[in-house]
Design a protein around this motif. Structure first.
Motif: not given
Length: 208
Positions: A171-193
């Motif tokens: 369960n913790v591993g899945h949570a970390f994957i979701v968190s990492a995905s959100a952070i990666a998406l945030a970095m991608f959004f920064i670049w696009i914006e």
């Protein structure tokens, strides 16, 4: 641990991230590209604009009609024209004609980045969107930890403890994957914006 309690929060956070990504694409990226086409069309039209036949200057109304292709540009142009004062001379027919326009203010004071880019694109909001995504990722991590700890069972049965521990780690591993995905998406959004906004700023500078 039930399937719903193990994967429900992950599915929920993933859905939220997906909706945010769709909203970012439709409400920022596409309008940003459309705004860029409008700016490029205005710049090209202004560069290709020729003075009226028999005159040394271009009529201001022509610029409004042929260059200012949207309401925002037209509004800025109308305000800028109020600072333009004609300089005239008498031609060979004894008539006063405008030979040049003298500006009493800089075009940058009216064709501003705030009016032409930030406001229509809601750039101030999307500038903070990566922080929201990072926060959602952190919530996903803590929710996974909390759910895993709630379902963890302390028992004298070694097999039961191992199963609970394995479920907690999963369960913790899945949570970390979701968190990492959100952070990666945030970095991608920064670049696009930043890419979209910087290009629009350059177009406004060229137009001025």
């Amino acid at each position: 641990m039930s399937f719903l309690s193990q994967y429900g929060h992950i599915a929920l956070i993933s859905a939220v991230l997906g909706l945010i990504a769709l909203g970012f694409g439709f409400n920022f990226v596409l309008p940003g590209l459309r705004l860029g086409r409008q700016h490029q069309a205005a710049i090209t039209a202004l560069q290709n604009l020729k003075p009226d036949i028999g005159s040394q200057v271009t009529d201001l109304e022509r610029i409004a009609q042929e260059v200012m292709g949207n309401d925002r540009l037209l509004h800025c142009w109308k305000e800028f024209t109020e600072t333009l004062h004609p300089q005239t001379r008498t031609n060979e027919f004894g008539q006063e004609e405008v030979v040049r326009w003298r500006a009493t203010a800089m075009a940058e004071s009216f064709f501003t980045e705030q009016a032409l880019v930030d406001t229509p694109l809601k750039a101030e909001f999307y500038k903070h969107l990566p922080g929201i995504l990072t926060g959602i990722g952190i919530i996903g991590t803590f929710s996974g930890l909390i759910l895993g700890l709630i379902d963890f069972e302390v028992s004298t049965d070694a097999d039961q403890v191992r199963r609970s521990l394995a479920s907690l780690i999963q369960n913790v591993g899945h949570a970390f994957i979701v968190s990492a995905s959100a952070i990666a998406l945030a970095m991608f959004f920064i670049w696009i914006e930043k890419s979209v906004v910087t290009r629009r700023y350059r177009e406004v500078e060229t137009l001025c």
